[in-house]
Design an enzyme around this catalytic site. Structure first.
Site: not given
Length: 202
Positions: A19, A66, A91, A112
């Protein structure tokens, strides 16, 4: 002026996660273009560099993924940067490992970080989609993106980030198709044309 944003989660616990490849990419760009040390501003880590004759602000939000849009929005407002001049490195599950695509706007595909930026800043920013592959089952996605790249993957990750740094001036100049093509050729040249035989999903 442009804003290059790398997406990831803050702290050493997440540093090697799939991520966090967006963080890795902007770190490589900062090194290559001799940016000064990162400093804390706009709820993130910030530096600047001259890239392709343009002034580019580099940002790594420290808000957790997020809430990435909060940091992006603050930096945009402070520097008066238009949404079309924001480039987000992130990503991408739906691209095979080592692949890269650039697009303007579009869907957020459940990401997110992108969802937060779109909600708080708008949707028509440029996205550098860095392929990490898909675990094959939607139920496995959360654990997959929050796990570290395997040792066997680290070479292509480094090569992809270095290629982004090598050709960042094309992004700064708005030549996204040539940037994408240069990355493709660079990765092919290093033998990363089809990592593990995994194909793109889109």
């Amino acid at each position: 002026m442009l804003l290059f944003v790398g997406l990831g989660n803050p702290g050493s616990r997440y540093a090697g996660n799939r991520h966090n490849i967006g963080f890795m990419a902007v770190d490589a760009i900062a090194r290559r273009h001799k940016a000064p040390p990162w400093r804390r501003r706009f709820q993130g880590d910030v530096t600047e560099a001259a890239i392709g004759g343009e002034r580019v602000v580099l940002l790594k939000p420290e808000t957790f993924m997020n809430e990435s849009g909060r940091a992006v929005g603050e930096a945009m407002r402070f520097f008066k940067i238009a949404l079309k001049d924001v480039v987000v490195f992130h990503d991408e599950l739906d691209l095979a490992p080592s692949r890269l695509r650039v697009k303007l706007g579009g869907g957020n595909a459940g990401h997110n970080g992108l969802r937060s930026i779109t909600a708080l800043c708008g949707n028509d920013y440029r996205r550098v989609r860095m392929g990490i592959g898909h675990p094959g089952d939607k139920a496995l996605v959360h654990a997959y993106v929050l796990s570290d790249f395997a040792k066997s993957e680290r070479d292509w990750v480094q090569d992809l980030c270095d290629a982004c740094a090598d050709h960042a001036e094309l992004l700064a100049q708005g030549d996204d198709p040539t940037f994408q093509n240069k990355i493709h050729l660079a990765m092919e040249g290093r033998g990363w044309g089809d990592v593990k035989g995994i194909k793109d999903r889109d």
